[in-house]
Enzyme design. Sequence first.
Site, PDB file in Angstrom:
ATOM      1  N   GLU A  22       0.822  -1.213   0.000  1.00  0.00           N
ATOM      2  CA  GLU A  22       0.000   0.000   0.000  1.00  0.00           C
ATOM      3  C   GLU A  22       0.858   1.267   0.000  1.00  0.00           C
ATOM      4  O   GLU A  22       0.610   2.210   0.740  1.00  0.00           O
ATOM      5  CB  GLU A  22      -0.970  -0.018   1.189  1.00  0.00           C
ATOM      6  CG  GLU A  22      -1.906  -1.223   1.150  1.00  0.00           C
ATOM      7  CD  GLU A  22      -2.958  -1.250   2.242  1.00  0.00           C
ATOM      8  OE1 GLU A  22      -2.728  -0.678   3.313  1.00  0.00           O
ATOM      9  OE2 GLU A  22      -4.018  -1.860   2.010  1.00  0.00           O
ATOM     10  N   ASP A  48      -8.318  -9.111   4.204  1.00  0.00           N
ATOM     11  CA  ASP A  48      -8.093  -7.957   5.078  1.00  0.00           C
ATOM     12  C   ASP A  48      -9.139  -7.853   6.185  1.00  0.00           C
ATOM     13  O   ASP A  48      -9.981  -6.947   6.142  1.00  0.00           O
ATOM     14  CB  ASP A  48      -8.089  -6.673   4.224  1.00  0.00           C
ATOM     15  CG  ASP A  48      -7.471  -5.498   4.959  1.00  0.00           C
ATOM     16  OD1 ASP A  48      -7.001  -5.693   6.091  1.00  0.00           O
ATOM     17  OD2 ASP A  48      -7.460  -4.395   4.392  1.00  0.00           O
ATOM     18  N   GLU A  61     -12.254  -2.198  12.411  1.00  0.00           N
ATOM     19  CA  GLU A  61     -12.343  -1.476  11.143  1.00  0.00           C
ATOM     20  C   GLU A  61     -13.524  -1.955  10.296  1.00  0.00           C
ATOM     21  O   GLU A  61     -14.283  -1.144   9.775  1.00  0.00           O
ATOM     22  CB  GLU A  61     -11.026  -1.653  10.369  1.00  0.00           C
ATOM     23  CG  GLU A  61     -11.058  -1.027   8.992  1.00  0.00           C
ATOM     24  CD  GLU A  61      -9.732  -1.139   8.249  1.00  0.00           C
ATOM     25  OE1 GLU A  61      -8.780  -1.723   8.803  1.00  0.00           O
ATOM     26  OE2 GLU A  61      -9.657  -0.633   7.109  1.00  0.00           O
TER      27      GLU A  61
END
Length: 680
Positions: free
Chosen positions: A290, A369, A397
């Site tokens: 990323e 993820d 998240e």
Amino acid sequence: MTAPVPSPAPVPALPSGVDPAWLPPAVFRPLGSRRTLIAGTGPLVDTVHGEVAGACDRFGGRVVRDAQEPGAPYDLVLELGEDDPNELGAEGFAVERAGGVTRVTAAGQRGLLYGLFHVVRLGEAVFQGELAREVHCPALSLRMLDHWDNVAVHPVMGQVERGYSGGSLFWQDGRARGSRAELERVRCYGRLLAASGINAVAVNNVNVHETEAHLLTARIGEVAAIADALRPYGIRTHLSVSFAAPVVLGGLPTADPLDEAVRDWWAEATGRVYAAIPDFGGYLVKADSEGQPGPFTYGRSHANGANVLAAALAPYGGTVHWRAFVYDHRQDWRDRSTDRARAAYDHFAPLDGEFGPNAVLQVKHGPIDFQTREPVSPVIGAMPNTRIAVEIQATQEYTGQQRHVCWLGPMWSEALRFRPEGADGPSVGDLARGGGLVAVSNTGDDPFWTGHPLAQANLYAVGRLAWRPDADPRAVLAEWIELTFVPEETPDPARLRSGLHAVLDGSWRTYEKYTAPLGVGFMVQPGHHYGPSVDGYEYSPWGTYHFADRDGIGVDRSQATGTGFTGQYAKPWAEVYESPETCPDELLLFFHHVPYGHVLHSGETVIQHIYDTHFDGVEEVEDARRVWAGLADLVDPARHARATERYEEQLRGAREWRDHINTYFFRKSGVPDARRRRIH
Ligand code: GCU
């Protein structure tokens, strides 16, 4: 001359208004109302002494250090020093009770500290009857929290990346929090973590921005102050570093891991880190991931990259945690040959055996993820000659961002008990022995530590499952409830216990019901990842697609017709996942693209399952909210009020999810709900 009597290390005082979590004073009553002898020397023994002395001050007991009063009758002996240190190691302890004396022995200071908290957990029970000697040793030697805390406020991610608990406990507006009160709170945090079994903390974000990069060199003193605050509770401090540090901080023209000057730079920088923090734990690295720099820039492998840092840390006993979260985040959504789920295995499995002895490969528990439901990452079982740490995400998240109740113990437990080679092979928990269990922290400067007070259960479970990955998550939850809510001190302990179990036990499955179905994942709003957006990531570069069309949904990851991802698993899983007939329902859309009329093992069609689970999920939230409201007379008012407020938002959010998902699939498929409920 007699040696000076060591003095107790005072227990850090909880800042006013901060929730005591699982260490409320009342849980120290059994210990604090008795007579205790503490034998041994060392800073952590002083911590143990301080804990017992603090409890005795409050509850009228007595504590003596070493043999000041030989022969005095004691109820509890906490003793450092074992005939056979190999049996207990540095962190284990033994507990037994005979003749009215409970005895905890440990070979290492940390073992004594964990023994003390074991006594606290057991309460009165540890002072009753007789108990044959029991040995308790952690299954995993590294039990770690990674803080995704930024030093400077990031323009998009804020102070804490994916943080839902206020600001950072360690940093504020570009500086370390250094006031006495702030460091006292860090000490309190270390104390809580130690009581759950955590022994390592990485104090800054894995995405190392410019300000954070300097922690490694010019600003190491700020890290040292945090390490000083955590040390009395046996917690070692780790630091996320940038792979490009030799360039960014050292002014070298390259960060090539095979370059001698780079090697020397890391060695020197690391020497200075240890001069500041002699028990420093090591580095954490997100490389080629990323946008973070990494060895690919120089045509080197990730083993080359990890090993240069490992070599620098080796003389001091440090470890590099190297993350396996490497994938193409600039994918073309039209490119059906690239499968993000495959990436970590494709990059890392061929490197098995090439990582240095103090390099740990840190692998997210699922291949994508931290979604609500994923299979276990095939990397974990594929690298027998590599130390593997399993990474889980306590910060919610993708699981409701601490506005929704989502008790993750069962999810983590399923992953840790999974056996990559089938029933006769090792579990994920076994495979993590070399590297440990690591959780992305869910804490911040919020007075409840975790935003939602019930999210404290997830933090607690990290340490307990790292200590025993095969522990029953329901038992871990029950333990957390006893400590945190002290049911015995309420007028109706049975109602309190059953109410808390009712709202927590199944909350992960409830969350799963009203969000993305059958393991397909994502469908969240891009960027912040809260709330539904079914196609939010569908045409993006992130590689997270569900491929819903008018006929069906899901990702074909089979070997026969799909991306071949199922082939990364050993048998029996490669075969189980390969066919929709054998693939478990909850993972069906992770592995297969099927028509809406496909019949699940449950007997329902996929489309009817989507409708039913989404209606059920909302009803379950309504029920939970009702149960929680009914506990108002038994729960601390501030805690109750905070969770009540969050339940309002959870219910709003669950309805939003239900209506988005159901409407989307009704419009796509044209298939009506068999039970004719209102779909928009
Ligand atoms: C997720 C998360 C990022 C984080 C990344 C990581 O993608 O959204 O904020 O940086 O995981 O684990 O590194």
